[in-house]
Motif scaffolding. Sequence first.
Motif, PDB file in Angstrom:
ATOM      1  N   GLN A 112       0.843  -1.189   0.000  1.00  0.00           N
ATOM      2  CA  GLN A 112       0.000   0.000   0.000  1.00  0.00           C
ATOM      3  C   GLN A 112       0.883   1.246   0.000  1.00  0.00           C
ATOM      4  OE1 GLN A 112      -3.952  -1.153   2.364  1.00  0.00           O
ATOM      5  NE2 GLN A 112      -2.123  -1.470   3.585  1.00  0.00           N
ATOM      6  N   THR A 113       0.470   2.228  -0.777  1.00  0.00           N
ATOM      7  CA  THR A 113       1.263   3.447  -0.954  1.00  0.00           C
ATOM      8  C   THR A 113       0.412   4.667  -0.660  1.00  0.00           C
ATOM      9  OG1 THR A 113       2.631   2.392  -2.648  1.00  0.00           O
ATOM     10  CG2 THR A 113       2.647   4.794  -2.567  1.00  0.00           C
ATOM     11  N   ILE A 114       0.997   5.608   0.043  1.00  0.00           N
ATOM     12  CA  ILE A 114       0.355   6.906   0.313  1.00  0.00           C
ATOM     13  C   ILE A 114       1.228   7.979  -0.329  1.00  0.00           C
ATOM     14  CG2 ILE A 114      -0.288   8.574   2.081  1.00  0.00           C
ATOM     15  CD1 ILE A 114      -0.909   6.248   3.920  1.00  0.00           C
ATOM     16  N   SER A 115       0.620   8.786  -1.170  1.00  0.00           N
ATOM     17  CA  SER A 115       1.365   9.841  -1.864  1.00  0.00           C
ATOM     18  C   SER A 115       0.615  11.158  -1.734  1.00  0.00           C
ATOM     19  CB  SER A 115       1.555   9.489  -3.345  1.00  0.00           C
ATOM     20  OG  SER A 115       0.299   9.349  -3.989  1.00  0.00           O
ATOM     21  N   GLY A 116       1.311  12.228  -2.029  1.00  0.00           N
ATOM     22  CA  GLY A 116       0.688  13.547  -1.942  1.00  0.00           C
ATOM     23  C   GLY A 116       1.668  14.643  -2.287  1.00  0.00           C
ATOM     24  N   LYS A 117       1.359  15.838  -1.830  1.00  0.00           N
ATOM     25  CA  LYS A 117       2.170  17.014  -2.149  1.00  0.00           C
ATOM     26  C   LYS A 117       2.247  17.901  -0.916  1.00  0.00           C
ATOM     27  CE  LYS A 117       2.478  20.876  -5.458  1.00  0.00           C
ATOM     28  NZ  LYS A 117       3.751  20.461  -6.079  1.00  0.00           N
ATOM     29  N   ALA A 118       3.448  18.323  -0.579  1.00  0.00           N
ATOM     30  CA  ALA A 118       3.666  19.250   0.532  1.00  0.00           C
ATOM     31  C   ALA A 118       3.822  20.661  -0.024  1.00  0.00           C
ATOM     32  CB  ALA A 118       4.905  18.845   1.326  1.00  0.00           C
ATOM     33  N   ILE A 119       3.159  21.611   0.616  1.00  0.00           N
ATOM     34  CA  ILE A 119       3.196  23.005   0.164  1.00  0.00           C
ATOM     35  C   ILE A 119       3.450  23.921   1.349  1.00  0.00           C
ATOM     36  CG2 ILE A 119       1.654  22.617  -1.802  1.00  0.00           C
ATOM     37  CD1 ILE A 119      -0.599  23.794  -0.125  1.00  0.00           C
ATOM     38  N   VAL A 120       4.002  25.082   1.054  1.00  0.00           N
ATOM     39  CA  VAL A 120       4.152  26.147   2.043  1.00  0.00           C
ATOM     40  C   VAL A 120       2.981  27.102   1.871  1.00  0.00           C
ATOM     41  CG1 VAL A 120       5.582  28.070   2.828  1.00  0.00           C
ATOM     42  CG2 VAL A 120       6.658  25.932   2.100  1.00  0.00           C
ATOM     43  N   THR A 121       2.241  27.343   2.954  1.00  0.00           N
ATOM     44  CA  THR A 121       1.045  28.194   2.881  1.00  0.00           C
ATOM     45  C   THR A 121       1.306  29.633   3.300  1.00  0.00           C
ATOM     46  OG1 THR A 121       0.412  27.523   5.128  1.00  0.00           O
ATOM     47  CG2 THR A 121      -0.449  26.213   3.291  1.00  0.00           C
ATOM     48  N   ALA A 122       2.310  29.874   4.125  1.00  0.00           N
ATOM     49  CA  ALA A 122       2.598  31.232   4.595  1.00  0.00           C
ATOM     50  C   ALA A 122       4.084  31.299   4.990  1.00  0.00           C
ATOM     51  CB  ALA A 122       1.705  31.583   5.785  1.00  0.00           C
ATOM     52  N   PRO A 123       4.704  32.459   4.841  1.00  0.00           N
ATOM     53  CA  PRO A 123       4.087  33.721   4.401  1.00  0.00           C
ATOM     54  C   PRO A 123       3.864  33.822   2.896  1.00  0.00           C
ATOM     55  CG  PRO A 123       6.409  34.037   4.867  1.00  0.00           C
ATOM     56  CD  PRO A 123       6.108  32.630   5.238  1.00  0.00           C
ATOM     57  N   TYR A 124       4.586  32.992   2.116  1.00  0.00           N
ATOM     58  CA  TYR A 124       4.420  33.035   0.663  1.00  0.00           C
ATOM     59  C   TYR A 124       4.135  31.618   0.157  1.00  0.00           C
ATOM     60  CZ  TYR A 124       6.901  37.417   1.493  1.00  0.00           C
ATOM     61  OH  TYR A 124       7.291  38.634   1.983  1.00  0.00           O
ATOM     62  N   PRO A 125       2.993  31.417  -0.487  1.00  0.00           N
ATOM     63  CA  PRO A 125       2.653  30.072  -0.981  1.00  0.00           C
ATOM     64  C   PRO A 125       3.656  29.593  -2.035  1.00  0.00           C
ATOM     65  CG  PRO A 125       0.721  31.505  -0.960  1.00  0.00           C
ATOM     66  CD  PRO A 125       1.914  32.390  -0.728  1.00  0.00           C
ATOM     67  N   ARG A 126       4.092  28.348  -1.878  1.00  0.00           N
ATOM     68  CA  ARG A 126       5.021  27.753  -2.836  1.00  0.00           C
ATOM     69  C   ARG A 126       5.087  26.254  -2.575  1.00  0.00           C
ATOM     70  NH1 ARG A 126       9.839  26.412  -0.398  1.00  0.00           N
ATOM     71  NH2 ARG A 126      10.264  27.362   1.628  1.00  0.00           N
ATOM     72  N   ASP A 127       5.756  25.537  -3.482  1.00  0.00           N
ATOM     73  CA  ASP A 127       5.990  24.118  -3.263  1.00  0.00           C
ATOM     74  C   ASP A 127       6.997  23.936  -2.136  1.00  0.00           C
ATOM     75  OD1 ASP A 127       4.319  23.555  -5.373  1.00  0.00           O
ATOM     76  OD2 ASP A 127       5.947  23.404  -6.842  1.00  0.00           O
ATOM     77  N   ALA A 128       6.727  22.980  -1.269  1.00  0.00           N
ATOM     78  CA  ALA A 128       7.641  22.701  -0.157  1.00  0.00           C
ATOM     79  C   ALA A 128       8.741  21.768  -0.651  1.00  0.00           C
ATOM     80  CB  ALA A 128       6.892  22.099   1.018  1.00  0.00           C
ATOM     81  N   SER A 129       9.716  22.346  -1.327  1.00  0.00           N
ATOM     82  CA  SER A 129      10.794  21.554  -1.918  1.00  0.00           C
ATOM     83  C   SER A 129      11.582  20.830  -0.839  1.00  0.00           C
ATOM     84  CB  SER A 129      11.718  22.455  -2.733  1.00  0.00           C
ATOM     85  OG  SER A 129      10.981  23.122  -3.753  1.00  0.00           O
ATOM     86  N   PHE A 130      11.780  19.534  -1.059  1.00  0.00           N
ATOM     87  CA  PHE A 130      12.601  18.691  -0.191  1.00  0.00           C
ATOM     88  C   PHE A 130      12.157  18.741   1.276  1.00  0.00           C
ATOM     89  CE2 PHE A 130      15.309  20.433  -3.623  1.00  0.00           C
ATOM     90  CZ  PHE A 130      15.433  19.274  -4.372  1.00  0.00           C
ATOM     91  N   ALA A 131      10.846  18.905   1.471  1.00  0.00           N
ATOM     92  CA  ALA A 131      10.310  18.918   2.833  1.00  0.00           C
ATOM     93  C   ALA A 131      10.378  17.518   3.437  1.00  0.00           C
ATOM     94  CB  ALA A 131       8.866  19.409   2.829  1.00  0.00           C
ATOM     95  N   LYS A 132      10.515  17.456   4.736  1.00  0.00           N
ATOM     96  CA  LYS A 132      10.472  16.195   5.462  1.00  0.00           C
ATOM     97  C   LYS A 132       9.008  15.892   5.791  1.00  0.00           C
ATOM     98  CE  LYS A 132      14.939  15.604   5.666  1.00  0.00           C
ATOM     99  NZ  LYS A 132      15.619  14.486   4.958  1.00  0.00           N
ATOM    100  N   VAL A 133       8.525  14.789   5.251  1.00  0.00           N
ATOM    101  CA  VAL A 133       7.127  14.406   5.438  1.00  0.00           C
ATOM    102  C   VAL A 133       7.075  13.192   6.352  1.00  0.00           C
ATOM    103  CG1 VAL A 133       4.985  13.702   4.310  1.00  0.00           C
ATOM    104  CG2 VAL A 133       6.544  15.274   3.152  1.00  0.00           C
ATOM    105  N   SER A 134       6.344  13.312   7.429  1.00  0.00           N
ATOM    106  CA  SER A 134       6.186  12.197   8.360  1.00  0.00           C
ATOM    107  C   SER A 134       4.724  11.811   8.439  1.00  0.00           C
ATOM    108  CB  SER A 134       6.699  12.573   9.754  1.00  0.00           C
ATOM    109  OG  SER A 134       5.957  13.661  10.282  1.00  0.00           O
ATOM    110  N   ILE A 135       4.487  10.533   8.564  1.00  0.00           N
ATOM    111  CA  ILE A 135       3.139  10.006   8.646  1.00  0.00           C
ATOM    112  C   ILE A 135       3.069   9.095   9.858  1.00  0.00           C
ATOM    113  CG2 ILE A 135       3.687   8.117   7.049  1.00  0.00           C
ATOM    114  CD1 ILE A 135       0.800   8.216   6.130  1.00  0.00           C
TER     115      ILE A 135
END
Length: 669
Positions: free
Chosen positions: A350-373
């Motif tokens: 089973q695989t969980i995928s998605g997209k991390a984004i920065v919402t503030a102060p300036y919206p952008r893609d969360a490049s190389f963010a650490k994602v924990s589940i």
Amino acid sequence: MKRFFLFIVIMLTAAMTSRPQQICPNVSMLFNKQRQLYPQEKLFIHTDRTSYMPGERIWLCIYAVDATSLIPTDADMYAYAELLDTQGFTIKRIKIARHNGAYAGYLDTPKDLAEEQCFLRCYTLYSAGLHGYECLTPISIGSSPAPVTDIQTADAWEKSNPLHCTDTGQAFKIMLDNSAAKAVKLAVISRGCVCYDGQIKPGEPIVFPKKELPEGISQFIAIDSAGAVFGIKSVFSPYGKESVKATITAHAEFSDSIRLNICLPSQISAHMSVAITKGHDNKTPSIIPQILLSQDVRGGVADADRFFANGYNAAAVDSLLHRSVCDRYCVDSILAGQFTQPPVKHEVSQTISGKAIVTAPYPRDASFAKVSIISPNADMYAVATADKYGNFAISGLDYPDGTTFAVNASVGNQYEKTAVRIDETTYPPVDSASIAVQSGRRCGDAAVFNDIASGRTIRLHNVDVAAARRDKHNGTFSGMADFSMTADQLAYIDATCIHEVLRRIPGIYMKGDTAYVRSKISVYGKSHAAIAIDGVILDGDYDLDIIQMQDVERIDVFKTGSAAIWGAKGGPGVISITLKNGASSLDGMTLNRVSRFKPLGYQKPEHVHSSENAKSMTLYWNGNVRLCNGNATITIPKSSLPRGSAFTVQAEGVSDDGILLHGIAHLEF
């Protein structure tokens, strides 16, 4: 010199044009390559019966076999079963994990399901890549008749088909009419394999004994010198060694149990599923006609068992194939060297995928963010690093259905707020052409209610139940809290929202919609209390009104001393809200840094059912019976089989070497 050169060219041209026409390339080689590139699967679903009341449980077992050898496949970890209405709408979907070589489980029909005709659809994500060859089993809810599956009309082959087939009883005699070209190849294809590859001359018949053909559908294909198909004739051979019938016997072993014996003609190892139902009219579709006939016809075959009910009906099957399309393997493309690749890979985890984004102060893609589940209840934790666009995928997860996850993304700058968007899982679309659209009466109609009430339901008198309310705090988590309220207590006070509950809790001070915990250090506190949902503290803004009261299992208040288990964020106190299993208030909701979601997980194994309910139509079900040396014995409590009643025992399965198994017996005790 020029004249001599011209003479040589003319002679070479004449020699080339005088050669006989060439037969197309080796057909066996082409089909072998296609099977290697894309080994197909066939599926069958065995259920305990075909008619249910709303709210009843459907016991089922899914078999996946190789389309050529019929040997069980274990390439997919999960199989899916869906309850569909006649419009193709998915009423309910379950995911079953392979356990001991079988996909055995159950599907609970909704209690408010309208009385109508429905379908059970089963597939693996890999098998669903082949459109038009779905495994559909008709069932009925209430007293409505079972639906039927459409049969697609064939093209104009029969109007101009140069191939003629005569069934002599023991053999098929194939002849090409005199209008065909001289250089013609005849290929016999069965389950993607080439059984014959040779020339056929107009007016000279070729005889194919049925015993030499594999059991099931075979196609005689006429191919011209250019490699193009100009004639196809489909036939069905009932002879072969691909299916056997099991013998089922039963006798009382002791005073409190009955022993059921399943015996096969040969000493083989196999897996079978067994159902015992009341009466003699609860026969469900058999694996043999479903795999050998229905799964090779585009759109399926409605009630394929009827062609074998009183012996094999050759005329009926021939008429069926005359107006059906059997293009599981695209012959034209294969002969042209255009091979099909599997559109979907096997599902091994089973695989969980998605997209991390920065919402503030300036919206952008969360490049190389650490994602924990994390899922505390399922004891799971995983970490991944997003790519430069913020995309991530976490594989290798093994979670049961009902598991709720919290996912968090973090970047280097702690002042930037992040959010995570989880990709929505997509499932194979339903082939609406395979479903006959029929409308049924709804259970709310008075006439239908009377029909149902006269069957397996009981109308109860009104009963008043009274009980004393008592406080109870279960577990060490609530034991560490300074104050707790259970679901029963919340229902007793009849609060309409979380804020109303918090105003009633001692030690909580509300300023607007913000909660503060009183403590010895501060009366009102300079920092508001932290809010935790299912054990995860929420950052930043939150709206408690989004939580429905009926979804709340417990509310615990941790003051500054007991809040130490929450870390630094629990200093001002923590208000912990625990949601019930299946609660949907926060499903898919994106909060500051934390997202909650509940993906479709696998069903926990439960393949044995024995009922002592006198009203139950299914008395016994076992979705994982293992036969060794062609025999299996099942011991059933005698209390599950009411004395003096008639029963139907049906067993379906497949052996380890690809033999389809079916057995049925009508018994009385």
